[in-house]
Design a protein around this motif. Sequence first.
Motif, PDB file in Angstrom:
ATOM      1  N   SER A   8       0.823  -1.207   0.000  1.00  0.00           N
ATOM      2  CA  SER A   8       0.000   0.000   0.000  1.00  0.00           C
ATOM      3  C   SER A   8       0.861   1.262   0.000  1.00  0.00           C
ATOM      4  O   SER A   8       0.518   2.251  -0.650  1.00  0.00           O
ATOM      5  N   THR A   9       2.002   1.221   0.661  1.00  0.00           N
ATOM      6  CA  THR A   9       2.901   2.375   0.668  1.00  0.00           C
ATOM      7  C   THR A   9       3.517   2.586  -0.704  1.00  0.00           C
ATOM      8  O   THR A   9       3.587   3.716  -1.201  1.00  0.00           O
ATOM      9  N   ALA A  14       3.725   5.828  -5.604  1.00  0.00           N
ATOM     10  CA  ALA A  14       3.592   5.877  -7.068  1.00  0.00           C
ATOM     11  C   ALA A  14       2.495   6.856  -7.477  1.00  0.00           C
ATOM     12  O   ALA A  14       2.691   7.670  -8.393  1.00  0.00           O
ATOM     13  N   GLN A  15       1.368   6.802  -6.801  1.00  0.00           N
ATOM     14  CA  GLN A  15       0.253   7.701  -7.129  1.00  0.00           C
ATOM     15  C   GLN A  15       0.628   9.153  -6.846  1.00  0.00           C
ATOM     16  O   GLN A  15       0.334  10.050  -7.630  1.00  0.00           O
ATOM     17  N   LYS A  16       1.309   9.391  -5.735  1.00  0.00           N
ATOM     18  CA  LYS A  16       1.726  10.749  -5.380  1.00  0.00           C
ATOM     19  C   LYS A  16       2.718  11.308  -6.403  1.00  0.00           C
ATOM     20  O   LYS A  16       2.596  12.460  -6.824  1.00  0.00           O
ATOM     21  N   SER A  50      10.515  -0.390  -7.503  1.00  0.00           N
ATOM     22  CA  SER A  50       9.158  -0.893  -7.270  1.00  0.00           C
ATOM     23  C   SER A  50       8.132   0.202  -7.505  1.00  0.00           C
ATOM     24  O   SER A  50       7.060  -0.046  -8.069  1.00  0.00           O
ATOM     25  N   VAL A  51       8.454   1.418  -7.079  1.00  0.00           N
ATOM     26  CA  VAL A  51       7.565   2.558  -7.322  1.00  0.00           C
ATOM     27  C   VAL A  51       7.457   2.804  -8.830  1.00  0.00           C
ATOM     28  O   VAL A  51       6.350   3.006  -9.356  1.00  0.00           O
TER      29      VAL A  51
END
Length: 70
Positions: A8-9, A14-16, A50-51
């Motif tokens: 989730s982090t 990634a979204q941020k 990973s991000v």
Amino acid sequence: MTMELDESTLWAVAQKVLNSHGSDAKAYADSQIKQLEAASDFTSATAWKSVADRIDLLIGQSRRGPAAKH
């Protein structure tokens, strides 16, 4: 001490990054990876990889549009 980031982090980061950098998000993540590798911080570079993978997935998802509902 090594700390692994949970799923989730990684998705939240990634979204941020995508929200902050838009179409340059992948390039931003790649630059973070290069800087961290140059500093021999391979743990953080791996996290950024990973991000970056998740950014790719989010970009691909946005290009396809919302999933069809059956």
